[in-house]
Design an enzyme around this catalytic site. Structure first.
Site, PDB file in Angstrom:
ATOM      1  N   PRO A 173       2.382  -3.910  10.403  1.00  0.00           N
ATOM      2  CA  PRO A 173       2.027  -3.345  11.340  1.00  0.00           C
ATOM      3  C   PRO A 173       0.621  -2.705  11.032  1.00  0.00           C
ATOM      4  CG  PRO A 173       4.351  -2.969  11.348  1.00  0.00           C
ATOM      5  CD  PRO A 173       3.792  -3.730  10.098  1.00  0.00           C
ATOM      6  N   GLY A 174      -0.401  -2.350  11.737  1.00  0.00           N
ATOM      7  CA  GLY A 174      -1.446  -1.492  11.536  1.00  0.00           C
ATOM      8  C   GLY A 174      -2.631  -1.848  10.665  1.00  0.00           C
ATOM      9  N   GLY A 179      -4.784  -4.263  11.393  1.00  0.00           N
ATOM     10  CA  GLY A 179      -6.014  -4.911  12.094  1.00  0.00           C
ATOM     11  C   GLY A 179      -5.860  -6.236  12.367  1.00  0.00           C
ATOM     12  N   SER A 232      13.592  -9.140  -7.621  1.00  0.00           N
ATOM     13  CA  SER A 232      12.496  -8.776  -8.181  1.00  0.00           C
ATOM     14  C   SER A 232      12.642  -7.576  -9.289  1.00  0.00           C
ATOM     15  CB  SER A 232      11.302  -8.127  -7.356  1.00  0.00           C
ATOM     16  OG  SER A 232      11.743  -7.160  -6.647  1.00  0.00           O
TER      17      SER A 232
END
EC number: 3.4.21.-
Length: 1023
Positions: A517-518, A520, A906
C-alpha cells in the site's frame, strides 16, 4: 485697410479653418470608433454614451474656440503705414507669397507640433483627445500618431517596416494607448524603428482570439507608443489568401507556422493543417507569431480529435458548463470536420440562442467571430435542423428529441438504436417508466466504438517514423511529469502504445499493478490516463461480493439498474479509456463462490469482452470493451484466482527507497502541504536529515502516506504556534527584539490542554515588542526561515514510537541474525536462537526433539526441520555420534517478538548455521546476517526478493550472505539504493551452506575438520 494686411488675415483664417477641419475629422473618427466598439460588444451602451458626451463637449469647445479666434483675427487694428494702392500684378505676387507663407506654417506645424513649439489655437482639444484615447483607444493607429506627433509623422520614421505598419493601420482597432519615453541611456537616433505585435488575453466577452498589442518605437523623438486592441473581422480571409503578394508579414506567419507544426507537432494531420488555414478566421494570424500559431494549430487539432472521439451527450455536458472562449473553440473546430461534426456544431450553437451576456446572446458573439466560410456552414446546418430544434429553449441535453440524438450518433450500432426506439415507444404511464428511461439514457450515453478511425491519432501517425517516435517521446515525458519512479511500469506502457500505433484497432490490455500500500499504484493509473490523453474511471472492489454490482441486476428486479462497468464507461465518455479496478485481492466470496473474479475473468478475455453483456438489458445489448485498458491493483497476487492472474500482465511496484521518499517529500509533499496550510514553501526549511529521521523513527511503510501525515501534523502545529507566537516564532521574536525584556516561553510548547487557547496570555516578550515586527514575523515577511529541528519534531510528534532491532551485544553460540521483510516492503533482522532443550525424555523414542517458539508458522517450521537435518549431515561422524549425548532432549528454536507472526523459507541457511554453532559450541559473529532457503543437499536456493536486506545496515550488520540466484535482485537494489552499500556493508554471494559455515568470519574459530571430509572434497571439486 491695406490689401497686404487683408492677405495676412486671410492666411490666419485659412490656417484656422484647416485646424478646425482637422480636429472635426478626428472627433468624427472617434465617434465612429465608439460605435464600432459598441457594435463589436467591446463596450456597453452606458460607456458608449459617456464617450459620446465627452465628444459632444469637445465639439462645443471647438466651436467656441473657432469663434473667438475669428473675432481676434478680424477685429485687430490695421497697420496705418501700409500702402492703399496695390496693383493687380502686386496682388498676384503678394497672394503667391502669402500662399508660400501659409504652406510653410502648415509644414512647421506638422514637424514641430511634437514639441508643442507652435501655439495651436486648438491645442486644448488635442490634449483632451489624447487623454480620451489613453483608456478608449482611437479610430486608427495612424490617426493617433498624426494627432500626437504631427501629420508629417512618416518623415520621422527611421527605416520602419512600412508594409506591416500599413497592414495593421487598416485592420487594427486600438482600445487603449500608452506613451513611454525612451530612457536616455537607450536613446539612439540612428537605431531602426520597430513595430512589434504581441498576443494578449481578451478583456471583454465580445472579442475572441483577436486581441493583441501593437508597439511602435520612434527613436528620432525618443518615444514608444503601445496600442492595445483587436484585429477587426476579415471574415473572407482576404488578407491571408492574398498574403503572398499583399503582405510578407502574414505570408511568413502562415508558412513558417506550417513548417513548425510539421517539425515539432508531427502528429497533426497535414489535411487538417491545410483545411485549418482555409477555414479559420485570419485574425489569429495577425495576433500570433509563427511559434504561437503552430502551438495553436496543435491545440485546436488535439481538441478536434478529442471531440470527434466522444459521444454527443458528453460533449453537450462539457459545452454547457464551459466559458465563452471554450464554447467558441468547440464550435469552431467541429465546423472543420465531417458532416456529422458540423451537425453537432449546429446543435451546440442552437443551445446558446437564449443565453446572454448583458444584452447580447452568446450565439451572436460566436457567429460574429467565425470566418465567412464557417458562418456559411453553420447557417446551412442551422437551417436544416431548424424545424427539429425550434422548441429547444434550455441547455439540458435531455430535451433534444430522441430521434435527433440517434441520428447524430453514427457510432451506435443499429440494433441498439432499434432497441432504444422500441423502449421509447413503451414509455407510457406506468411503474416501469423510470427504469425504461434509465435503460434508454444509459445506451444513449455509452461511448460506442467509432466506426471511422480516420480521426484517430494512431491512424494518422502510424506510417511516419518521425511522428510515431515523437508521439512515444511525448507519452514518456507526460508519464515522467505525472509519476515519480516506477520505470518498469512506464516501459510496459510505452510498449502498449507502440502496439496501438501500429494497429489502432487492436484490443486494450490487462495490466496488474502489484505492490504494498501507498507506493503509487493509483497515481500510476492516473498517470497512464494523462499520458495517453484518455479518461480514467475507478472501480473500488474492496469488500465487494455481489457480481450484480459490476454487471447489473435483472430488469425485473425492483430498483434494478445497470452495473458499475457500464456506469464507469458512460462516465469516461470514450471508447478508449483506462478502467482501474482497485483492491482486487480484497473482494469477498459469496456462498463459497467468488462471483467478482468470475466477472473479471469474463471482461479480461479478449475473445469475449467485445460482447460484454449487462443483466439490466437482458442480454439484448453487446457492449464493446475491447478498447479499454484495464488496470488492476492488489497487494498480493497469491490471493487472486489463477485463471484471472494468467490474463494479467503483472507489473511489480517496488517500495520507495529512502532516497526516493526524501525526494518525494521535498519536491511534492511539503510543497502541497505548505500551499494547503498557507505557508510560503520557501520559508519552511525541513532538511533531508529531518525527513530521513521522521521516516526511520515515525513511519513503517512502503510509500509516503504516513510520512505525509506526520509532516502535516508538524506544519499544522507550526501554524498554531504562529498565532500564539510560540516555538520557532517565539525564537524569531527574540532575534528581532534582542534588547526587549523576555520571559521563558518554553512551557507553551509542552502545554496541550484546550484551556491554553481559551485563557492564553501573551508572553512578556510579545507585550514589549513592536506590533509591526510581530505582524511581519506572523506573515513570515522576513529574511529568516522556520527551521524544523529534531527537538521540534519531538515536541510536535512526541518521542519516536518505532525502534530498530539491533544486533546482540556479544558473539554467542547458536544465535544468528536472520533477515525479514514485511508486507509493506520494509526489512530488518530477526535473531534466531537455538539452545539445548530441557523438556523431554531421551528414551521416549523422540530423539532430537524440536521445540519451536516465537510464533513461527508452518513453512518456517518445515525450514527449521530441514535445517537441522542438513546441519547434522554436514558434520563429521565423530561429532554426529555425540549429539544425542550432548542434546538428550533435542533443541529449542526461538525467534523473539512472539507477538509478530513469522513465516517463509528464507531463514533456512540461518537456521542451519545456528544449529552447527550450537552443536559445535562455537560462537557466531554478531555482525553477520544471511538469507536463503536451505535444501537437504546443502544448496542455498533463491528467495522471493532482497528487500529484507534494507534494514540490515540500520541494525549494525556489516556482512550479508545471499544466494547466487538472487544476484540480479541484488544488482537492482544496489542501483536503486546505492546508499545501503556505502560505509562498509559487504554482500557475499554463496551457493552452498559449506561456504558459510566454513567461513571464519561467520563461526568464530571454526575448524574445517569438524565437517564431513567427503562433503568438503566434493564441494571443492564443484567449486
Amino acid at each position: 485697410m491695406t490689401e497686404n494686411n487683408y492677405g495676412i488675415r486671410d492666411i490666419k483664417n485659412q490656417h484656422l479653418k484647416y485646424s478646425y477641419k482637422k480636429y472635426t475629422d478626428l472627433i468624427i473618427g472617434f465617434e465612429k470608433h465608439a460605435k464600432r466598439m459598441y457594435d463589436d460588444w467591446v463596450i456597453d451602451i452606458n460607456n458608449r454614451n459617456i464617450i459620446m458626451h465627452k465628444l459632444d463637449n469637445l465639439v462645443r469647445s471647438m466651436i467656441k474656440i473657432y469663434n473667438e479666434c475669428i473675432m481676434e483675427i478680424y477685429n485687430k487694428t490695421p497697420n496705418e503705414n501700409e500702402s492703399d494702392n496695390i496693383s493687380n500684378t502686386n496682388k498676384k505676387i503678394n497672394n503667391a507669397i502669402y500662399n508660400k507663407i501659409y504652406n510653410e506654417i502648415n509644414k512647421i506645424e506638422r514637424i514641430e507640433n511634437k514639441n508643442n513649439k507652435l501655439v495651436d489655437s486648438f491645442n486644448s482639444i488635442r490634449e483632451q483627445l489624447i487623454e480620451l484615447a489613453k483608456n478608449n483607444g482611437f479610430h486608427t493607429i495612424n490617426d493617433f500618431i498624426g494627432l500626437y506627433v504631427g501629420e508629417n509623422y512618416e518623415s520621422l520614421f527611421n527605416n520602419l517596416d512600412m508594409e506591416t505598419f500599413e497592414l495593421y493601420k487598416g485592420v487594427f482597432v486600438p482600445l487603449s494607448i500608452s506613451i513611454n519615453k525612451i530612457k536616455k541611456k537607450y536613446r539612439d537616433t540612428d537605431k531602426q524603428d520597430t513595430i512589434t505585435i504581441s498576443k494578449i488575453p481578451s478583456k471583454c466577452d465580445g472579442l475572441i482570439e483577436n486581441t493583441c498589442t501593437v508597439t511602435i518605437t520612434m527613436n528620432n523623438i525618443f518615444t514608444e507608443i503601445i496600442f492595445e486592441g483587436y484585429v477587426s473581422a476579415d471574415i473572407l480571409n482576404a488578407y491571408l489568401r492574398t498574403s503572398q503578394i499583399y503582405s510578407k508579414h502574414l505570408f511568413n506567419v502562415k508558412n513558417e507556422s506550417k513548417r513548425i507544426v510539421k517539425e515539432s507537432y508531427p502528429h497533426v494531420d497535414e489535411y487538417f493543417i491545410a483545411k485549418y488555414a482555409k477555414l479559420i478566421n485570419s485574425n489569429v494570424y495577425f495576433i500570433n507569431n509563427p511559434d504561437e500559431m503552430a502551438t495553436k494549430i496543435d491545440s485546436d487539432y488535439m481538441l478536434f480529435t478529442d471531440l470527434t472521439a466522444k459521444n454527443f451527450n458528453t460533449i453537450v455536458k462539457e459545452f454547457v458548463n464551459s466559458n465563452l472562449p471554450t464554447m467558441f473553440s468547440y464550435i469552431n473546430v467541429l465546423l472543420m470536420g465531417s458532416n456529422q461534426d458540423v451537425n453537432n456544431a449546429g446543435l451546440l450553437f442552437n443551445l446558446l440562442k437564449d443565453r446572454k451576456i448583458g444584452s447580447e446572446t452568446l450565439s451572436d458573439i460566436i457567429y460574429h467571430n467565425l470566418s465567412f466560410h464557417l458562418q456559411i456552414k453553420l447557417k446551412k446546418i442551422i437551417n436544416s435542423i431548424k424545424n427539429e430544434l425550434g422548441k429547444i429553449r434550455s441547455l439540458t441535453p435531455e430535451e433534444i428529441p430522441i430521434e435527433k440524438k440517434l441520428a447524430s450518433m453514427v457510432n451506435m450500432p443499429e440494433n441498439v438504436k432499434n432497441y432504444i426506439i422500441e423502449k421509447n415507444n413503451e414509455i407510457k404511464t406506468g411503474e416501469n417508466n423510470y427504469k425504461l428511461q434509465m435503460a434508454i439514457n444509459g445506451l444513449m450515453q455509452f461511448p460506442w466504438k467509432p466506426k471511422d478511425f480516420n480521426n484517430n491519432n494512431y491512424f494518422q501517425i502510424k506510417n511516419s517514423v518521425t511522428k510515431s517516435r515523437n508521439y512515444l517521446q511525448n507519452v514518456a515525458k507526460k508519464l515522467n511529469e505525472t509519476v515519480f519512479g516506477h520505470e518498469n511500469s512506464k516501459k510496459v506502457l510505452i510498449e502498449l502504445v507502440g502496439k496501438w500505433i501500429q494497429n489502432p484497432e487492436s484490443s486494450g490490455q490487462v495490466i496488474g499493478l502489484v505492490g504494498p500500500p501507498g507506493v503509487g499504484k493509483t497515481l500510476l493509473a492516473k498517470g497512464i490516463s494523462a499520458a495517453l490523453g484518455i479518461p480514467l474511471s475507478i472501480v473500488g472492489l474492496g469488500g465487494m461480493s455481489d457480481s450484480a454490482d459490476l454487471i447489473g441486476h435483472s430488469f425485473t428486479y425492483a430498483g434494478a439498474q445497470y452495473g458499475m462497468i457500464v456506469r464507469q464507461m458512460i462516465k469516461a465518455g470514450n471508447w478508449r479509456s483506462v478502467m482501474f479496478f482497485d483492491e482486487v485481492d480484497k473482494v469477498s466470496k459469496r456462498n463459497d463462490t467468488n462471483e467478482i473474479y468470475n466477472t473479471l475473468i469474463h471482461i479480461t478475455d479478449p475473445n469475449m469482452n467485445q460482447n460484454f453483456q449487462d443483466r439490466f438489458y437482458s442480454s439484448a445489448i453487446d457492449f464493446d470493451l475491447s478498447g479499454v485498458l484495464i488496470v488492476f491493483s492488489y497487494n498480493s497476487s497469491e490471493k487472486l484466482d489463477p485463471i484471472l492472474l494468467d490474463r494479467i500482465k503483472e507489473i511489480k511496484i517496488s517500495p520507495y527507497s529512502l532516497k526516493e521518499k526524501i525526494l518525494i517529500a521535498q519536491n511534492h509533499v511539503i510543497k502541497e502541504l505548505c500551499s494547503n496550510i498557507g505557508f510560503d514553501r520557501d520559508k519552511i526549511n525541513i532538511g533531508d536529515d529531518i525527513v530521513e529521521y521522521i521516516i526511520e523513527k515515525y513511519t513503517m511503510e512502503a510509500g509516503v502516506r504516513e510520512l505525509k501525515r506526520k509532516l502535516e501534523q508538524i506544519l499544522l502545529k507550526v501554524n498554531i504556534d504562529r498565532f500564539y507566537m510560540r516555538g520557532p516564532f517565539y525564537n524569531l521574536l527574540k532575534k528581532y527584539n534582542p534588547e526587549t525584556q523576555s520571559d521563558d516561553n518554553s512551557h507553551s510548547l509542552e502545554e496541550n490542554q484546550i484551556n491554553m487557547y481559551v485563557d492564553y496570555k501573551p508572553s512578556l516578550l510579545e507585550k514589549n515588542s513592536d506590533p509591526n515586527i510581530i505582524n511581519k514575523i506572523f506573515n513570515l515577511d522576513i529574511d529568516d526561515h522556520i527551521i524544523i529541528t529534531k527537538e521540534l519534531v519531538h515536541k510536535y510528534l512526541d518521542k519516536p514510537t518505532l525502534t530498530t532491532e539491533e544486533i546482540h551485544k556479544t558473539n554467542m553460540i547458536g544465535v544468528i541474525n536472520g533477515l525479514y521483510a514485511t508486507s509493506v516492503g520494509m526489512g530488518g533482522i530477526v535473531p534466531i536462537q537455538i539452545y539445548k532443550n530441557f523438556v523431554g525424555d531421551k528414551n521416549d523414542g523422540s530423539n532430537l526433539k524440536l521445540k519451536i517458539t516465537g510464533n513461527q508458522k508452518q513453512v518456517m517450521r518445515e525450514s527449521v526441520m530441514c535445517a537441522l537435518t542438513t546441519a547434522v549431515n554436514v558434520l563429521n561422524n565423530s561429532i554426529k555420534s555425540k549429539i544425542l549425548d550432548k542434546f538428550p532432549h533435542g533443541f529449542h528454536v526461538h525467534a523473539p517478538d512472539g507477538g509478530t507472526p513469522k513465516d517463509g523459507p528464507s531463514a533456512g541457511c540461518a537456521f542451519t548455521t545456528a544449529f552447527v554453532s550450537a552443536i559445535l559450541g562455537k560462537k557466531i559473529n554478531r555482525h553477520v546476517a544471511m538469507t536463503g532457503e536451505i535444501e537437504l543437499t546443502g544448496k542455498i536456493s533463491k528467495i522471493g526478493g532482497l528487500m529484507l536486506t534494507t534494514g540490515a545496515k540500520k541494525a549494525g550488520i556489516k556482512c550479508v550472505y545471499i544466494c547466487e540466484d538472487n544476484k540480479e535482485d541484488y544488482e537492482i537494489i544496489k542501483k536503486k539504493s546505492p546508499e545501503l552499500f556505502q560505509d562498509g556493508l559487504e554482500i557475499k554471494i554463496v551457493n552452498h551452506i559449506i561456504e558459510i559455515i566454513t567461513d571464519p568470519n561467520v563461526i568464530i574459530d571454526i575448524d574445517v575438520n569438524d565437517f564431513d571430509k567427503d562433503l568438503i572434497s566434493e564441494f571443492k571439486k564443484l567449486k
